[in-house]
Design a protein around this motif. Structure first.
Motif, short mmCIF file in Angstrom:
data_model
loop_
_atom_site.label_atom_id
_atom_site.label_comp_id
_atom_site.label_asym_id
_atom_site.label_seq_id
_atom_site.Cartn_x
_atom_site.Cartn_y
_atom_site.Cartn_z
N LEU A 121 0.90 -1.10 0.21
CA LEU A 121 -0.07 0.04 -0.17
C LEU A 121 0.81 1.14 -0.06
O LEU A 121 0.39 2.27 -0.70
N GLU A 122 2.11 1.23 0.67
CA GLU A 122 2.90 2.26 1.05
C GLU A 122 3.73 2.60 -0.43
O GLU A 122 3.91 3.56 -0.90
N TYR A 123 4.35 1.54 -0.82
CA TYR A 123 5.10 1.72 -1.94
C TYR A 123 4.64 1.03 -3.39
O TYR A 123 5.49 1.02 -4.46
N GLY A 124 3.75 0.33 -3.36
CA GLY A 124 3.15 -0.38 -4.57
C GLY A 124 3.93 -1.85 -4.66
O GLY A 124 4.93 -2.06 -3.66
N VAL A 125 3.66 -2.49 -5.54
CA VAL A 125 4.09 -3.69 -5.94
C VAL A 125 5.75 -3.44 -6.66
O VAL A 125 5.95 -2.99 -7.48
N VAL A 126 6.61 -3.42 -5.59
CA VAL A 126 8.06 -3.03 -6.01
C VAL A 126 8.46 -4.17 -6.77
O VAL A 126 9.68 -3.93 -7.54
N ASP A 127 7.97 -5.36 -6.76
CA ASP A 127 8.46 -6.46 -7.26
C ASP A 127 7.70 -7.54 -7.27
O ASP A 127 6.73 -7.83 -6.25
N PRO A 128 7.21 -8.21 -8.43
CA PRO A 128 6.14 -9.20 -8.62
C PRO A 128 6.50 -10.27 -7.72
O PRO A 128 5.51 -11.07 -7.47
N GLN A 129 7.55 -10.59 -7.20
CA GLN A 129 7.79 -11.81 -6.34
C GLN A 129 7.30 -11.49 -4.88
O GLN A 129 7.16 -12.33 -4.10
N VAL A 130 6.94 -10.51 -4.67
CA VAL A 130 5.91 -10.06 -3.27
C VAL A 130 4.88 -10.59 -3.44
O VAL A 130 4.08 -10.69 -2.10
N VAL A 131 4.10 -10.66 -4.37
CA VAL A 131 2.99 -10.91 -4.49
C VAL A 131 2.47 -12.28 -3.91
O VAL A 131 1.47 -12.37 -3.41
N GLY A 132 2.99 -13.24 -4.50
CA GLY A 132 2.95 -14.73 -4.05
C GLY A 132 2.77 -15.27 -2.46
O GLY A 132 1.76 -15.56 -2.12
N PRO A 133 3.84 -14.60 -1.97
CA PRO A 133 4.03 -14.80 -0.51
C PRO A 133 2.74 -13.91 0.31
O PRO A 133 2.36 -14.29 1.14
N THR A 134 2.51 -12.73 -0.13
CA THR A 134 1.44 -12.00 0.26
C THR A 134 -0.01 -12.71 0.18
O THR A 134 -0.70 -12.99 1.16
N VAL A 135 -0.30 -13.31 -0.79
CA VAL A 135 -1.46 -14.07 -1.13
C VAL A 135 -1.47 -15.20 -0.25
O VAL A 135 -2.30 -15.78 0.41
N ILE A 136 -0.35 -15.86 -0.24
CA ILE A 136 -0.23 -17.16 0.80
C ILE A 136 -0.47 -16.88 2.06
O ILE A 136 -1.33 -17.50 2.86
N GLU A 137 0.09 -15.78 2.65
CA GLU A 137 0.07 -15.28 4.25
C GLU A 137 -1.67 -14.79 4.54
O GLU A 137 -1.89 -15.02 5.55
N LEU A 138 -1.96 -14.06 3.18
CA LEU A 138 -3.39 -13.35 3.60
C LEU A 138 -4.56 -14.34 3.40
O LEU A 138 -5.67 -14.00 3.76
N VAL A 139 -4.37 -15.13 2.30
CA VAL A 139 -5.59 -16.00 1.83
C VAL A 139 -5.45 -17.41 2.17
O VAL A 139 -6.28 -18.12 2.83
#
Length: 157
Positions: A121-139
């Motif tokens: 939210l603060e910096y945007g998706v700085v690297d596409p590699q952060v999306v997968g772990p975020t989805v795993i952790e939150l979903v």
């Protein structure tokens, strides 16, 4: 999710319940490995070790004043992540007895996902590699907790 043509205690229901339990345990083992690989590389290799694992360039050179502090904090955080893998493997020994341990481990991973989400939210998706772990952790993690509760309830029925 209700099994068609099965009732608690029936032979078909029992086999489906055992299969469901094994699939759940397999996914927890995969999650533990996910904790081990980046956790180990980053704990023992530091921030530059993590960058190398991802195929990137060194983040800090030896002359950066921030390198020591940031690397120290980074290693600690990933040491905790690595330890989550150990906790998850221990949990697999007896998923009924260690249910509370699993929930606390899941909570820690979920809170880590909230941290990632605030970074996005603060910096945007700085690297596409952060999306997968975020989805795993939150979903995925909350789904695994709900699934675990279902397995425990099936055992009680």
């Amino acid at each position: 999710m209700t099994h068609l043509n099965s009732r608690p205690g029936s032979r078909l229901g029992s086999r489906l319940d055992k299969t469901e339990r094994k699939v759940f345990q397999l996914l927890i083992a995969v999650l533990a490995v996910i904790c081990f690989v980046p956790g180990g590389a980053s704990t023992f290799g530091g921030i530059n070790g993590s960058a190398a694992l991802a195929g990137g360039e060194m983040i800090f050179n030896g002359e950066s004043m921030l390198r020591g502090f940031v690397d120290n904090q980074y290693r600690f955080g990933f040491g905790v992540f690595f330890t989550q893998g150990l906790v998850l493997l221990f949990f697999l020994r007896n998923i009924e007895q260690y249910a509370t341990l699993f929930r606390f481990s899941a909570l820690a991973l979920f809170i880590g996902g909230l941290g990632r989400a605030t970074n996005i939210l603060e910096y945007g998706v700085v690297d596409p590699q952060v999306v997968g772990p975020t989805v795993i952790e939150l979903v995925v993690i909350p789904v695994l907790v709900i699934w675990h509760m279902r397995i425990l309830n099936l055992r009680k029925a």
